[in-house]
Structure formats: C-alpha cells, structure tokens
Design a protein around this motif. Structure first.
Motif, PDB file in Angstrom:
ATOM      1  N   ASN A  10       0.870  -1.181   0.000  1.00  0.00           N
ATOM      2  CA  ASN A  10       0.000   0.000   0.000  1.00  0.00           C
ATOM      3  C   ASN A  10       0.903   1.227   0.000  1.00  0.00           C
ATOM      4  N   ARG A  11       0.398   2.380   0.389  1.00  0.00           N
ATOM      5  CA  ARG A  11       1.160   3.628   0.487  1.00  0.00           C
ATOM      6  C   ARG A  11       1.467   4.268  -0.857  1.00  0.00           C
ATOM      7  N   LEU A  12       1.676   3.466  -1.906  1.00  0.00           N
ATOM      8  CA  LEU A  12       2.013   4.010  -3.223  1.00  0.00           C
ATOM      9  C   LEU A  12       1.087   3.416  -4.278  1.00  0.00           C
ATOM     10  N   PRO A  13       0.729   4.187  -5.306  1.00  0.00           N
ATOM     11  CA  PRO A  13      -0.032   3.610  -6.422  1.00  0.00           C
ATOM     12  C   PRO A  13       0.783   2.539  -7.128  1.00  0.00           C
ATOM     13  N   THR A  45      10.248   7.407   6.145  1.00  0.00           N
ATOM     14  CA  THR A  45       9.362   6.431   6.766  1.00  0.00           C
ATOM     15  C   THR A  45       9.854   6.132   8.179  1.00  0.00           C
ATOM     16  N   GLY A  61       5.468   0.839  -5.642  1.00  0.00           N
ATOM     17  CA  GLY A  61       4.099   0.431  -5.353  1.00  0.00           C
ATOM     18  C   GLY A  61       3.738  -0.869  -6.056  1.00  0.00           C
ATOM     19  N   CYS A 107       0.704  -2.675  -5.002  1.00  0.00           N
ATOM     20  CA  CYS A 107      -0.702  -3.009  -4.743  1.00  0.00           C
ATOM     21  C   CYS A 107      -1.345  -3.411  -6.062  1.00  0.00           C
ATOM     22  N   ASP A 137      -7.348  -0.371  -4.005  1.00  0.00           N
ATOM     23  CA  ASP A 137      -7.134   0.950  -3.430  1.00  0.00           C
ATOM     24  C   ASP A 137      -5.895   0.893  -2.556  1.00  0.00           C
ATOM     25  N   PHE A 138      -4.800   1.466  -3.041  1.00  0.00           N
ATOM     26  CA  PHE A 138      -3.549   1.379  -2.292  1.00  0.00           C
ATOM     27  C   PHE A 138      -3.656   2.079  -0.933  1.00  0.00           C
ATOM     28  N   ALA A 139      -4.536   3.039  -0.811  1.00  0.00           N
ATOM     29  CA  ALA A 139      -4.655   3.769   0.447  1.00  0.00           C
ATOM     30  C   ALA A 139      -5.264   2.917   1.559  1.00  0.00           C
ATOM     31  N   THR A 140      -6.052   1.911   1.204  1.00  0.00           N
ATOM     32  CA  THR A 140      -6.703   1.077   2.216  1.00  0.00           C
ATOM     33  C   THR A 140      -6.259  -0.381   2.169  1.00  0.00           C
ATOM     34  N   TYR A 181      -1.249  -3.400   4.782  1.00  0.00           N
ATOM     35  CA  TYR A 181       0.111  -2.878   4.857  1.00  0.00           C
ATOM     36  C   TYR A 181       1.137  -4.009   4.789  1.00  0.00           C
TER      37      TYR A 181
END
Length: 418
Positions: free
Chosen positions: A176-179, A339, A360, A362, A367-370, A373
């Motif tokens: 996650n964290r990145l597209p 980080t 990234g 994902c 949805d990389f934001a959700t 981890y």
C-alpha cells in the motif's frame, strides 16, 4: 539514449514468466532469519550458467555474486533481501505459504526475483560493461536473528569485486502507500533508526495491604512510561522527530502482592545521529532519576538496532532521472518525509553512497490507500512489477558505470557522481 532504454525494458518483459515462477516458489516456501537453505539454493539455481563469481556466507545463508564487465571500471552493488516474517498467511493466494507461521509479508520474495532478473539482464550486457556489479542476496533483513547486513559486511561483501563499490542501490515493494508501479525515494534520511529500550525497576516486595513496608516498583514504572512521552515532546525539535512506544510491560504475579521488580520494553525511532545519541543518554538519566526519587534502582539497557537510512542526494537524483526516462514522469514520486520503518540497507549506505527506492505493488484496481500494509497477514503484492524492478536496477547500473567512465580523468582515477 532511447534505443538501449527500450531494449532493457523489452528484455525485462521477456523474463516475466521466469521471474514470476521464481517469486511464487519463494513465496510458497518462506524461511526466517539468517539461515535460509531452500531460498539460497533457489537463488543459486536461478543464477546458474551466468558468468558470475559466486560465494556463499559462513555465518548466514547469503549469496554474493560478482559480474565483471569486459572493460575495467568501478563497482556498483545491488541488494535484495530474502527472508520472511513469523506470520500465518491469510491472503487467499493460490501460491500462499505452505509453511505454518511463516509468510513473505514484506515482499522480499519479489526483491529476490527482481535481483535475479537484473543479474540476467546485466550478464547479457557484459560486453558493454566498464566495471563490475556485486549482487547482494541478504538474509535476515527483518532482524529475526539480529540482522543480516552486518555479518555480510564482516565477511567481506564490500571487497567482493576487489574494490569498494562506488555506489549501492536497493528496491523495496509496498503493498500500500504508493499507487501501483510508482517508484519513490528522497535524498537524505529516508528511514528511521530503530533501537530498543529495556528497563527493569528493582524495589522490595511485600503485601499489598502494607505498601509502606515495601518498595513498590509499579508506580515508578508507570511514571517512567508517561515521563518518556513528555521527554520526547519537550526535548526534541519537531523537525527532527522521535517516536517512542512501549510495547511490553511486565510486573507482579497476584493483585495483593507487591513485586520486588517490574519492567517494560519500548521501541525508539530517530532520524538523526544527534537525536539518537540524546535518546540513548537522556533515557538513562531520566529513568534512573525517577527510580532514585522513589528509593528504587533501575537497570536501563538501550540497544542500538538499525541506524537511520540516508540516501546520497546525487545517487538519488540519478535514480529519479532513470525512472523518469524509463517509465515516464508519472512513475516517480519525491517522498515528502522519511518512513518511520527501519531497514538494514542503512549499514551498507553508511559505507557506500547510494539510494533506496520504494515501488508500489498493490494490485491494479485495488485501493492502495486502504490495502493491507506490509507485514500484514493479508498483504498482497502484484507480480507484474517484477520486470520493471529488474529493468530499473539494470538501467541504473548501466548509467552509473557509464557516468563514472565518462567522468574518469585520463589517468583512470575513480570518480563519484557529483
């Protein structure tokens, strides 16, 4: 410039099936710590037939492979970590871990496959290389047995090619964290130092109904936990932050018994050597002082872990240009902040200028934001990033060696990016 760039990308794409197969084999049979015999053998098998000088570690299941170019030049080091985490996988993948309680939840299986891909791509360009490449396959980045970079350095990693590398690079995937497909890095501090704090408060046990006849360590311990948070917020610049979290508290056996000792353990994250040194000394002074005020003693053990990871600005700029030229400007992101995670590539970058990038991974459409981890039992990484990771490591190495050759003075002295 465009023809060789496209050649590397196109060549990397042809390796996708074998890199995916290797990654999934590694994922299904993960191993922990310094001793990874199955993983090591799979890496050795994948490197077989390439023009590499290969050595394996004594203190750990590392693999170091040296590719010597057709012409003399400097050395570039590329690193991948290989170990897994003590987690029970809950991803639902058809190639999920078959080892109970062990999972590649941080993407190290992808890193290993990418570095194998880079070795293949660079080996097939050996005739054009002016210099050498060291491929560092490292166990125990997760620190299960104390970390793997330091023993590899002790066993001569930085002299594997006969000279110290001029630059070092590593790549880490993010669930996650990145597209998807976006690379990110930043000059300067990119990851925190991670240290441990273990405290034992010693007093005098007694009956819970008569605390005045005992020396109770519990109230002092509670005061210490809250005082540490105040110490952090009142003693450190917010622009050079410190993170401290108490994860373990131990004390007592029964509600009406005052124990003679109690203790706690905390993790400490810092971003500079100055802050780290102040935490090391300041926590000892604070905690022993609180204990003394209560008529107790405190044993304070501050354990240095991984140092802060610091990217060389020039090497990071080279990596950013390489990503942009290979994949386009939308595929590179300047990370706004370090980080709070830690990474033992820091030990290598303490010795060699270089940079550490995130990628990234994902799955597209998610949805990389959700998304779960890294280190989650549900973490999923998409295999389609493998060719791009291998291509970037390859092109970055080619450019770094070519740049050194272009800047070398007539007498052949080595130079650095500047």
């Amino acid at each position: 410039m465009s023809a060789p760039v496209l050649s590397v990308r196109d060549h990397a794409r042809t390796l996708a099936p074998e890199l995916t197969a290797l990654r999934r084999e590694l994922h299904a049979e993960p191993e922990l710590g310094r001793h990874l015999p199955l993983t090591q053998q799979r890496v050795l098998d994948a490197l077989a037939g390439m023009p590499l000088e290969i050595t394996t570690g004594s203190a750990l299941s590392s693999v170091t492979a040296v590719l010597r170019g057709a012409r003399p030049g400097p050395t570039v080091l590329l690193r991948a970590d290989m170990d897994a985490l003590p987690l029970t996988e809950d991803s639902g993948l058809p190639y999920a871990s078959r080892v109970p309680g062990v999972m590649h939840a941080c993407g190290h299986d992808l890193h290993t496959a990418m570095l194998v891909g880079a070795a293949r791509l660079l080996a097939e360009r050996r005739a054009d290389l002016a210099g050498s490449v060291v491929f560092m396959f490292q166990p125990d980045e997760e620190g299960t047995d104390g970390g793997g970079a330091v023993p590899m350095l002790a066993e001569g990693l930085l002299h594997a090619s006969g000279e110290k590398p001029a630059a070092a690079y590593a790549l880490h995937v993010a669930s996650n964290r990145l597209p998807f497909g976006v690379f990110a890095s930043r000059p300067g501090t990119a990851a925190a130092a991670s240290d441990g704090l273990t405290v034992t408060v010693r007093g005098k046990g007694g009956h819970g109904s008569a605390p005045h006849k005992a020396a109770d360590p519990i109230p002092a311990l509670c005061e210490m936990v809250t005082a540490l948070q105040t110490f952090v917020t009142r003693s450190f610049d917010i622009h050079d932050p410190v993170v401290l979290g108490v994860g373990v508290i131990r004390g007592g056996t029964k509600r009406n018994v005052i124990p003679d000792h109690a203790g706690f353990e905390a993790t400490v994250r810092t971003y500079s050597t100055a802050a780290r040194d102040r935490m090391r000394e300041g926590t000892r002074r604070l905690l022993t002082g609180i204990a003394a005020a209560h008529g107790l003693t405190a044993e304070v053990d501050y354990q240095d872990g991984y140092p802060a990871l610091v990217n060389d600005p020039a090497e990071t700029a080279l990596a950013a240009r390489t990503v942009t030229d290979l994949f386009g400007p939308r595929r590179y992101l300047d990370a706004s902040a370090p980080t709070p995670g830690a990474e033992d590539m820091a030990f290598v970058l303490d010795e060699v200028p270089g940079t550490y990038l995130m990628l990234g991974a994902c799955p597209p459409g998610g949805d990389f934001a959700t998304a779960p981890y890294n280190h989650s039992p549900q973490a999923v990484f998409d295999d389609s990033v493998l060719p791009d990771g291998a291509a970037l490591l390859t092109e970055l190495t080619l450019r770094r060696l070519a740049l050194a050759l272009a800047l070398a003075p007539a007498d052949g002295d080595r130079t650095t990016v500047g």
